[in-house]
Design a protein around this motif. Structure first.
Motif, PDB file in Angstrom:
ATOM      1  N   SER A 170     -19.857 -36.684   9.113  1.00  0.00           N
ATOM      2  CA  SER A 170     -20.007 -35.305   8.624  1.00  0.00           C
ATOM      3  C   SER A 170     -19.738 -34.299   9.741  1.00  0.00           C
ATOM      4  CB  SER A 170     -21.396 -35.091   8.026  1.00  0.00           C
ATOM      5  OG  SER A 170     -22.389 -35.283   9.010  1.00  0.00           O
ATOM      6  N   PHE A 171     -20.207 -34.593  10.940  1.00  0.00           N
ATOM      7  CA  PHE A 171     -19.944 -33.712  12.077  1.00  0.00           C
ATOM      8  C   PHE A 171     -18.441 -33.643  12.366  1.00  0.00           C
ATOM      9  CE2 PHE A 171     -19.051 -33.255  16.606  1.00  0.00           C
ATOM     10  CZ  PHE A 171     -19.663 -32.035  16.884  1.00  0.00           C
ATOM     11  N   LEU A 172     -17.795 -34.810  12.367  1.00  0.00           N
ATOM     12  CA  LEU A 172     -16.372 -34.859  12.682  1.00  0.00           C
ATOM     13  C   LEU A 172     -15.528 -34.167  11.613  1.00  0.00           C
ATOM     14  CD1 LEU A 172     -16.178 -38.522  14.026  1.00  0.00           C
ATOM     15  CD2 LEU A 172     -16.017 -36.420  15.369  1.00  0.00           C
ATOM     16  N   LEU A 173     -15.929 -34.282  10.360  1.00  0.00           N
ATOM     17  CA  LEU A 173     -15.191 -33.599   9.294  1.00  0.00           C
ATOM     18  C   LEU A 173     -15.392 -32.085   9.360  1.00  0.00           C
ATOM     19  CD1 LEU A 173     -15.689 -36.016   6.271  1.00  0.00           C
ATOM     20  CD2 LEU A 173     -13.570 -35.562   7.531  1.00  0.00           C
ATOM     21  N   ARG A 174     -16.604 -31.667   9.687  1.00  0.00           N
ATOM     22  CA  ARG A 174     -16.901 -30.232   9.762  1.00  0.00           C
ATOM     23  C   ARG A 174     -16.170 -29.578  10.937  1.00  0.00           C
ATOM     24  NH1 ARG A 174     -22.774 -29.374  10.451  1.00  0.00           N
ATOM     25  NH2 ARG A 174     -22.777 -30.499   8.497  1.00  0.00           N
ATOM     26  N   TYR A 175     -16.066 -30.291  12.047  1.00  0.00           N
ATOM     27  CA  TYR A 175     -15.445 -29.731  13.253  1.00  0.00           C
ATOM     28  C   TYR A 175     -14.171 -30.501  13.618  1.00  0.00           C
ATOM     29  CZ  TYR A 175     -19.971 -27.479  13.583  1.00  0.00           C
ATOM     30  OH  TYR A 175     -21.088 -26.740  13.308  1.00  0.00           O
ATOM     31  N   GLU A 176     -13.380 -30.844  12.608  1.00  0.00           N
ATOM     32  CA  GLU A 176     -12.208 -31.686  12.827  1.00  0.00           C
ATOM     33  C   GLU A 176     -11.237 -31.097  13.849  1.00  0.00           C
ATOM     34  OE1 GLU A 176      -8.898 -34.225  10.355  1.00  0.00           O
ATOM     35  OE2 GLU A 176     -10.282 -32.936   9.271  1.00  0.00           O
TER      36      GLU A 176
ATOM     37  N   ALA B 137     -15.031 -51.999  22.695  1.00  0.00           N
ATOM     38  CA  ALA B 137     -14.804 -50.553  22.817  1.00  0.00           C
ATOM     39  C   ALA B 137     -14.230 -49.994  21.516  1.00  0.00           C
ATOM     40  CB  ALA B 137     -13.864 -50.261  23.981  1.00  0.00           C
ATOM     41  N   ASN B 138     -13.256 -50.700  20.960  1.00  0.00           N
ATOM     42  CA  ASN B 138     -12.610 -50.265  19.719  1.00  0.00           C
ATOM     43  C   ASN B 138     -13.633 -50.172  18.585  1.00  0.00           C
ATOM     44  OD1 ASN B 138     -10.225 -51.290  17.434  1.00  0.00           O
ATOM     45  ND2 ASN B 138      -9.800 -49.648  18.877  1.00  0.00           N
ATOM     46  N   MET B 139     -14.503 -51.161  18.475  1.00  0.00           N
ATOM     47  CA  MET B 139     -15.528 -51.160  17.430  1.00  0.00           C
ATOM     48  C   MET B 139     -16.560 -50.054  17.667  1.00  0.00           C
ATOM     49  SD  MET B 139     -15.967 -55.130  16.442  1.00  0.00           S
ATOM     50  CE  MET B 139     -16.678 -54.767  14.845  1.00  0.00           C
ATOM     51  N   THR B 140     -16.856 -49.779  18.931  1.00  0.00           N
ATOM     52  CA  THR B 140     -17.792 -48.703  19.251  1.00  0.00           C
ATOM     53  C   THR B 140     -17.235 -47.357  18.795  1.00  0.00           C
ATOM     54  OG1 THR B 140     -18.663 -49.937  21.133  1.00  0.00           O
ATOM     55  CG2 THR B 140     -19.020 -47.550  21.137  1.00  0.00           C
ATOM     56  N   TRP B 141     -15.951 -47.125  19.057  1.00  0.00           N
ATOM     57  CA  TRP B 141     -15.319 -45.877  18.613  1.00  0.00           C
ATOM     58  C   TRP B 141     -15.312 -45.792  17.088  1.00  0.00           C
ATOM     59  CZ3 TRP B 141     -12.715 -41.672  20.999  1.00  0.00           C
ATOM     60  CH2 TRP B 141     -12.827 -41.646  22.398  1.00  0.00           C
ATOM     61  N   ALA B 142     -15.014 -46.892  16.411  1.00  0.00           N
ATOM     62  CA  ALA B 142     -15.007 -46.896  14.943  1.00  0.00           C
ATOM     63  C   ALA B 142     -16.415 -46.615  14.408  1.00  0.00           C
ATOM     64  CB  ALA B 142     -14.500 -48.235  14.417  1.00  0.00           C
ATOM     65  N   PHE B 143     -17.409 -47.247  15.009  1.00  0.00           N
ATOM     66  CA  PHE B 143     -18.782 -47.026  14.588  1.00  0.00           C
ATOM     67  C   PHE B 143     -19.182 -45.565  14.807  1.00  0.00           C
ATOM     68  CE2 PHE B 143     -23.440 -47.267  15.210  1.00  0.00           C
ATOM     69  CZ  PHE B 143     -23.783 -47.754  13.952  1.00  0.00           C
ATOM     70  N   GLY B 144     -18.767 -45.002  15.934  1.00  0.00           N
ATOM     71  CA  GLY B 144     -19.035 -43.587  16.202  1.00  0.00           C
ATOM     72  C   GLY B 144     -18.366 -42.683  15.183  1.00  0.00           C
ATOM     73  N   GLY B 145     -17.143 -43.033  14.780  1.00  0.00           N
ATOM     74  CA  GLY B 145     -16.449 -42.253  13.759  1.00  0.00           C
ATOM     75  C   GLY B 145     -17.193 -42.264  12.437  1.00  0.00           C
ATOM     76  N   MET B 146     -17.733 -43.426  12.066  1.00  0.00           N
ATOM     77  CA  MET B 146     -18.481 -43.549  10.819  1.00  0.00           C
ATOM     78  C   MET B 146     -19.832 -42.837  10.928  1.00  0.00           C
ATOM     79  SD  MET B 146     -20.309 -46.830   9.154  1.00  0.00           S
ATOM     80  CE  MET B 146     -21.419 -46.733  10.532  1.00  0.00           C
TER      81      MET B 146
ATOM     82  N   ARG C  72     -13.990 -42.715  10.227  1.00  0.00           N
ATOM     83  CA  ARG C  72     -14.512 -41.434   9.756  1.00  0.00           C
ATOM     84  C   ARG C  72     -14.024 -41.152   8.339  1.00  0.00           C
ATOM     85  NH1 ARG C  72     -11.693 -36.568  12.255  1.00  0.00           N
ATOM     86  NH2 ARG C  72     -10.238 -37.144  10.630  1.00  0.00           N
ATOM     87  N   ASN C  73     -12.742 -41.437   8.074  1.00  0.00           N
ATOM     88  CA  ASN C  73     -12.153 -41.125   6.773  1.00  0.00           C
ATOM     89  C   ASN C  73     -12.420 -42.189   5.711  1.00  0.00           C
ATOM     90  OD1 ASN C  73     -11.062 -38.774   7.835  1.00  0.00           O
ATOM     91  ND2 ASN C  73      -9.120 -39.746   8.340  1.00  0.00           N
TER      92      ASN C  73
END
Length: 193
Positions: free
Chosen positions: A167-173, A154-163, A29-30
Motif C-alpha cells: 500500500s505504501f509503494l502504490l501510494r508513493y509509486e 536477497a531477491n526473496m527479501t526484496w519481493a517480500f518487502g514489495g508485498m 507489490r503488484n
C-alpha cells in the motif's frame, strides 16, 4: 580457510538494488509474493548456472580477467544506468497490465544472461575470493551454490518487502521509483570505482 570476506562481499553485492531485486519487489507489490515465486525460481536457476560458468571461465581465463573486467564493468554500468532511467521515468502501472503475469520462470532464467550485475558478481566473487581458497571441482560447486543461495535470499527479501509495503509503494509509486532509480545509479557507478 576464511570465507568471511567472500560472504561479506556476496551479501553487499546481492542486497543492493539490481534488476532482479527491483523486478521482484515490483512484481510482488503488484501481484503478490506467491505469483513472484516462478520468476525468483528462474532467477535462482539462471544465477546458479552463471556461477558455475563463472567458476570454470575464471579457471580458463585466469590470466585474462584483469583485461576483461574493465570492459564488463563499463557494459554493466551502462546497462544499469539504462534500467535506472527506465524505472525513474516509468508511470504508475495500469491496473489491467498488472493482471498479466509477465515474470515467468523462463523470463527470470534468461534475464540472468543479460544481467551484468549477476555476471560481474560471479566473475568478481570467483576470481577474487574463491579461486585463492581452492580450485577443485567440489570447491567450485559448493561456492557456486553458496553465492546463489545468498543472491536468492536477497531477491526473496526484496519481493517480500514489495508485498509487505504494497500500500505504501502504490501510494508513493513515483517517489519510490525515483529512489530505486537513484540507488541503481549509485550501484552502477560503484562498479566503476
Amino acid at each position: 580457510m576464511n570465507i568471511i570476506p567472500l560472504v561479506t562481499y556476496a551479501i553487499i553485492a546481492s542486497f543492493t538494488p539490481g534488476p532482479n531485486n527491483i523486478i521482484s519487489m515490483t512484481h510482488a507489490r503488484n501481484q503478490g509474493f506467491r505469483k513472484t515465486l516462478p520468476f525468483i525460481s528462474g532467477v535462482a536457476a539462471g544465477c546458479l548456472l552463471i556461477m558455475f560458468l563463472s567458476s570454470y571461465f575464471n579457471l580458463i581465463l585466469h590470466q585474462y580477467i584483469p583485461r576483461i573486467t574493465p570492459v564488463l564493468n563499463v557494459l554493466g554500468c551502462v546497462y544499469m544506468l539504462y534500467l535506472a532511467l527506465k524505472i525513474m521515468r516509468s508511470k504508475p502501472a495500469d491496473a489491467q497490465e498488472n493482471k498479466v503475469n509477465h515474470y515467468s520462470f523462463l523470463f527470470g532464467f534468461t534475464l540472468q544472461f543479460i544481467n551484468p550485475k549477476v555476471i560481474l558478481y560471479g566473475l568478481t566473487a570467483i576470481s577474487v575470493f574463491v579461486l585463492p581458497l581452492g580450485q577443485s571441482h567440489v570447491h567450485l560447486i559448493v561456492f557456486s551454490l553458496l553465492l546463489t543461495l545468498i543472491g536468492i535470499s536477497a531477491n526473496m527479501t526484496w519481493a517480500f518487502g514489495g508485498m509487505l509495503f504494497q500500500s505504501f509503494l502504490l501510494r508513493y509509486e513515483r517517489p519510490v521509483n525515483i529512489v530505486m532509480g537513484m540507488l541503481l545509479i549509485y550501484s552502477a557507478l560503484s562498479i566503476l570505482m
